[in-house]
Write an enzyme that holds these catalytic residues in place. Structure first.
Site, short mmCIF file in Angstrom:
data_model
loop_
_atom_site.label_atom_id
_atom_site.label_comp_id
_atom_site.label_asym_id
_atom_site.label_seq_id
_atom_site.Cartn_x
_atom_site.Cartn_y
_atom_site.Cartn_z
N ARG A 1 0.84 -1.20 0.00
CA ARG A 1 0.00 0.00 0.00
C ARG A 1 0.88 1.25 0.00
O ARG A 1 1.98 1.25 0.59
CB ARG A 1 -0.84 -0.04 1.27
CG ARG A 1 -1.81 1.09 1.50
CD ARG A 1 -3.02 0.96 0.67
NE ARG A 1 -4.11 1.81 1.14
CZ ARG A 1 -5.11 2.19 0.37
NH1 ARG A 1 -5.17 1.83 -0.89
NH2 ARG A 1 -6.08 2.93 0.85
N THR B 1 -25.59 14.05 4.50
CA THR B 1 -26.02 12.95 3.63
C THR B 1 -26.05 13.37 2.17
O THR B 1 -25.64 12.61 1.29
CB THR B 1 -27.43 12.46 4.03
OG1 THR B 1 -27.41 12.23 5.42
CG2 THR B 1 -27.81 11.21 3.31
N THR C 1 -4.28 -0.49 -7.09
CA THR C 1 -5.06 0.68 -7.48
C THR C 1 -4.24 1.95 -7.61
O THR C 1 -3.13 2.04 -7.05
CB THR C 1 -6.18 0.91 -6.43
OG1 THR C 1 -7.05 1.94 -6.87
CG2 THR C 1 -5.61 1.32 -5.07
N ASN D 1 -6.32 4.54 -6.99
CA ASN D 1 -7.44 5.15 -6.28
C ASN D 1 -8.45 5.75 -7.26
O ASN D 1 -9.43 5.12 -7.59
CB ASN D 1 -7.01 6.19 -5.23
CG ASN D 1 -8.17 6.53 -4.31
OD1 ASN D 1 -9.01 5.68 -4.06
ND2 ASN D 1 -8.23 7.75 -3.80
N GLU E 1 -3.89 8.31 -3.66
CA GLU E 1 -4.33 7.47 -2.54
C GLU E 1 -4.49 8.24 -1.24
O GLU E 1 -5.13 7.76 -0.31
CB GLU E 1 -3.33 6.32 -2.34
CG GLU E 1 -3.95 5.00 -1.97
CD GLU E 1 -4.73 4.39 -3.10
OE1 GLU E 1 -5.91 4.08 -2.92
OE2 GLU E 1 -4.17 4.24 -4.20
N ASP F 1 -7.73 8.43 0.67
CA ASP F 1 -8.25 7.35 1.51
C ASP F 1 -8.03 7.61 3.00
O ASP F 1 -8.59 6.91 3.85
CB ASP F 1 -7.64 6.00 1.12
CG ASP F 1 -8.38 5.36 -0.06
OD1 ASP F 1 -9.49 5.81 -0.38
OD2 ASP F 1 -7.83 4.43 -0.66
N SER G 1 -10.30 -0.36 1.31
CA SER G 1 -11.37 -1.37 1.26
C SER G 1 -10.93 -2.61 0.48
O SER G 1 -11.65 -3.61 0.45
CB SER G 1 -12.62 -0.78 0.61
OG SER G 1 -13.11 0.28 1.37
N GLY H 1 -13.83 -1.20 -6.64
CA GLY H 1 -15.13 -0.56 -6.40
C GLY H 1 -15.23 0.27 -5.14
O GLY H 1 -16.32 0.42 -4.59
N GLY H 2 -14.09 0.78 -4.63
CA GLY H 2 -14.16 1.58 -3.40
C GLY H 2 -14.80 0.74 -2.29
O GLY H 2 -14.52 -0.45 -2.16
O1 DON Z 1 -8.06 1.33 -1.29
C1 DON Z 1 -9.23 1.67 -1.45
O2 DON Z 1 -10.15 1.30 -0.76
C2 DON Z 1 -9.55 2.58 -2.61
N1 DON Z 1 -8.41 3.38 -2.93
C3 DON Z 1 -10.01 1.76 -3.77
C4 DON Z 1 -10.46 2.59 -4.93
C5 DON Z 1 -11.33 1.87 -5.87
O3 DON Z 1 -11.63 0.72 -5.72
C6 DON Z 1 -11.84 2.65 -7.01
N2 DON Z 1 -12.52 1.85 -7.97
N3 DON Z 1 -12.95 1.17 -8.61
#
Ligand code: DON
Length: 618
Positions: free
Chosen positions: A125, A413, A447, A449, A467, A470, A500, A520-521
């Site tokens: 990371r 929200t 990623t 990000n 990143e 995050d 995530s 997918g975040g």
């Molecule tokens: O590490 C993470 O949780 C995020 N940087 C991941 C970003 C992500 O999955 C974006 N898309 N598809």
């Protein structure tokens, strides 16, 4: 490569899915009119070409977003490499052929399960640079400076990918780093044909236009590349060649590092030569828990912090333990899973961070008695509003005693909903899975990000991540994924931002059964979790597990996100039970997985049609 029927039931399920898509398309709120030139609109019209059958192969399987990357993995396996070599080859190849997400300027996690039963988690990371400070994205009134953590030089964390992939090759591979990198170098040097998907992605990448090096590389004399064009990246090719020749020190101490840090210095970025020289890959012990379902013992081997995903998945499995889930056509089963998600995400927001610097109460959060407490707050008949569910109190079950439970965070929200709605279709992380003939398995998610990361390309031809977003820019303020986070994830030099990403491997009665993960975040956690539930708990076929409609709830905002294929009747029932659904449907995650047929041992490659993934096996 042969394709067999995965399971006759799948044809029926596909029919059901097609019917659900049909119904979903009749719902006006699902397809707002696309705005021109936005990637999200390009994605909205993207219709997955569902396949009912997993790709079967007797020996080995590689599944990734891109045919050329999956092929690179197979090439390396056939040269005598093992699953780790193949994964390293796929990782470098995706940096060439899927530049929005594949990378050498970002970071990620690799989970390895060796045929000898050992598991290793390689944490590569990104890290906050030494000059990073807790409030670096806030103005003098304490408000977040728009875009500061998501675009340009200040948003970039110290990249880990080159160190991570190199270490994986050295410690766990059979071939040299140069051998593993050969396919990527060839693809960068000789070029490859731009796919319609990549062409759309370039069109969407508006941020690339803000940075001269990015413009030079990702535009063709100022115009967009079209599908069918050849895309060559000579600068990237020579960067990869120096890494192949001199190892990761070329990147972290050599000319590549000098060029990167000089660029940072010119543009008030923070990364220095010391940051790069200090970067360390961390080999961690994966989180492991075993559960019984359908007469088998399932061992879940998953990601520890700085991933939040492993803790969340295991906490959700603990909460759901006593229930009998039947299918996603059953509102009761969906209700229970959503409530487990809500509670695990509330705990994520409060407690998760970089466990090298902050105490993450993993033991407490994963204690079965803690799960029983969380479960007791689930109303069997209706939704619990997120405003009534804060983080639980794992302290009595953890080695730390004392009041850990913070108050429920406030959330704007509307702001979080808007962020999520915009972000939702982006595709800027990528997951791939590999199993070799010996039974070694690799699950890797990495990623930049955001889509094309920070938008910054170095003079050596590779994109850099953003990143830093995050981290918690300010407690109580959502990040680009609408996620709320706490001081446990505050910015500090050398800390790793909470992720995530959750590469996961599942054993069935001690034997390799599923290699999975997703981009997918925050939806990474739900997509991966559902793949595990579908395969192990519900007993779906391999491809069926991947194709099945997904849903997601992340505590705040208090919305349920569902895919276009999610059964409308279930949505209607859940609305009556108090659930609020996101204003439009979206694809959730992209699970490029490999399962093992328990009867034959065959490798079942399950490419995810949501992004057009590709499985190659032999
Ligand atoms: O590490 C993470 O949780 C995020 N940087 C991941 C970003 C992500 O999955 C974006 N898309 N598809």
């Amino acid at each position: 490569m042969r394709k067999y029927k995965d399971c006759s039931l799948q044809a029926f399920v596909l029919l059901v899915i097609s019917f659900a898509v049909g119904c979903a398309q009749n719902k006006p709120r699902q397809r707002p009119s696309p705005k021109p030139n936005e990637f999200s609109s390009a994605q909205q019209v993207f219709q997955p070409k569902w396949t009912p059958h997993a790709v079967r192969a007797p020996h080995a399987m590689v599944v990734s977003d891109e045919a050329l990357a999956s092929q690179a993995g197979i090439e390396i396996l056939k040269k005598g490499g093992n699953a780790v070599d193949a994964a390293v080859a796929v990782g470098f190849a995706l940096a060439v052929v899927e530049p929005a997400a594949g990378n050498i300027g970002g970071g990620g996690f690799m989970l390895i399960h060796l045929a000898n039963g050992q598991s290793k988690f390689i944490d590569y990371r990104e890290e906050a640079p030494l000059k990073a400070t807790r409030n670096m994205y806030l103005d003098k009134n304490g408000n977040i400076i728009p875009g500061a953590s998501t675009l340009g030089y200040l948003s970039i964390g110290v990249p880990g990918t080159v160190a991570g992939l190199s270490l994986a090759a050295k410690d766990f591979g059979k071939l040299t780093l140069a051998e593993d990198m050969a396919p990527a170098i060839r693809l960068a040097k000789d070029g490859f044909t731009v796919s319609p998907y990549l062409a759309r992605s370039f069109h969407a990448a508006k941020r690339l236009g803000d940075f001269p090096e990015s413009k030079k590389i990702f535009l063709k004399n100022g115009a967009f590349y079209s599908a069918g064009d050849t895309f060559k990246q000579p600068l990237l090719a020579s960067t990869l060649e120096s890494i192949a020749k001199d190892g990761p020190q070329a990147f972290y101490r050599g000319q590549i590092a000098k060029d990167l840090t000089a660029q940072m210095a010119r543009h008030s970025g923070l990364i220095t030569m010391q940051d790069l020289a200090d970067y360390q890959v961390k080999i961690r012990r994966p989180l492991t828990r075993a559960y019984s379902a359908r007469g088998a013992r399932w061992t879940i081997i998953t990601s520890p912090p700085p991933s939040s995903g492993g803790v969340a998945i295991l906490e959700m499995l603990n909460i759901l333990q006593p229930y009998h889930l039947t299918s996603w056509n059953d509102p009761k089963s969906v209700h229970l899973v959503i409530e487990a998600m809500r509670r695990a995400f509330a705990d994520r927001a409060a407690y998760l961070g970089d466990s090298d610097f902050t105490h993450v109460p993993i033991r407490g959060l994963l204690n079965p008695r803690y799960a029983a407490e969380r479960r007791a707050s689930i109303d069997p008949t209706k939704a619990t509003p997120s405003s009534q569910i804060g983080a639980g109190n794992p302290a009595p079950f953890d080695q730390l005693r004392g009041a850990l439970a913070p108050p429920i965070q406030k959330l704007n929200t509307e702001e979080a909903e808007a962020l999520l709605a915009n972000e939702s279709q982006h595709t800027h992380t990528t997951h791939f899975s590999v199993v070799d003939a010996q039974g070694n398995a690799v699950s890797n998610t990495y990623t930049l990000n955001d889509l094309y990361g920070s938008g910054v390309t170095t003079p050596d031809g590779f994109l850099l991540n953003d990143e830093m977003d995050d981290f918690t820019s300010a407690p109580g303020k959502p990040n680009m994924f609408g996620l709320l986070q706490s001081a446990a994830n505050a910015i500090a030099p050398g800390h790793r931002p909470l992720s995530s990403m959750v590469p996961t491997i599942v054993l069935r009665d001690g034997k390799l059964s599923l290699v999975t993960g997703s981009p997918g975040g925050p939806r990474i956690i739900s997509a991966t979790f559902l793949d595990i539930l579908n395969w192990a708990w519900l007993g779906m076929g391999a491809q069926q597990s991947d194709n099945a409609p997904r849903f997601h709830q992340q505590w705040m905002p208090d919305l349920v996100f569902v895919e276009p294929t999610f059964p409308s009747a279930v949505e209607q029932q859940l609305e009556q039970d108090g659930y609020k659904f996101a204003p439009r449907r979206m694809w959730i995650g992209n699970v490029e997985a490999v399962a093992i047929d328990p009867k034959t041992g065959e490798r079942l490659g399950t490419p995810d049609a949501r992004r057009g993934g590709v499985a190659r096996g032999y």
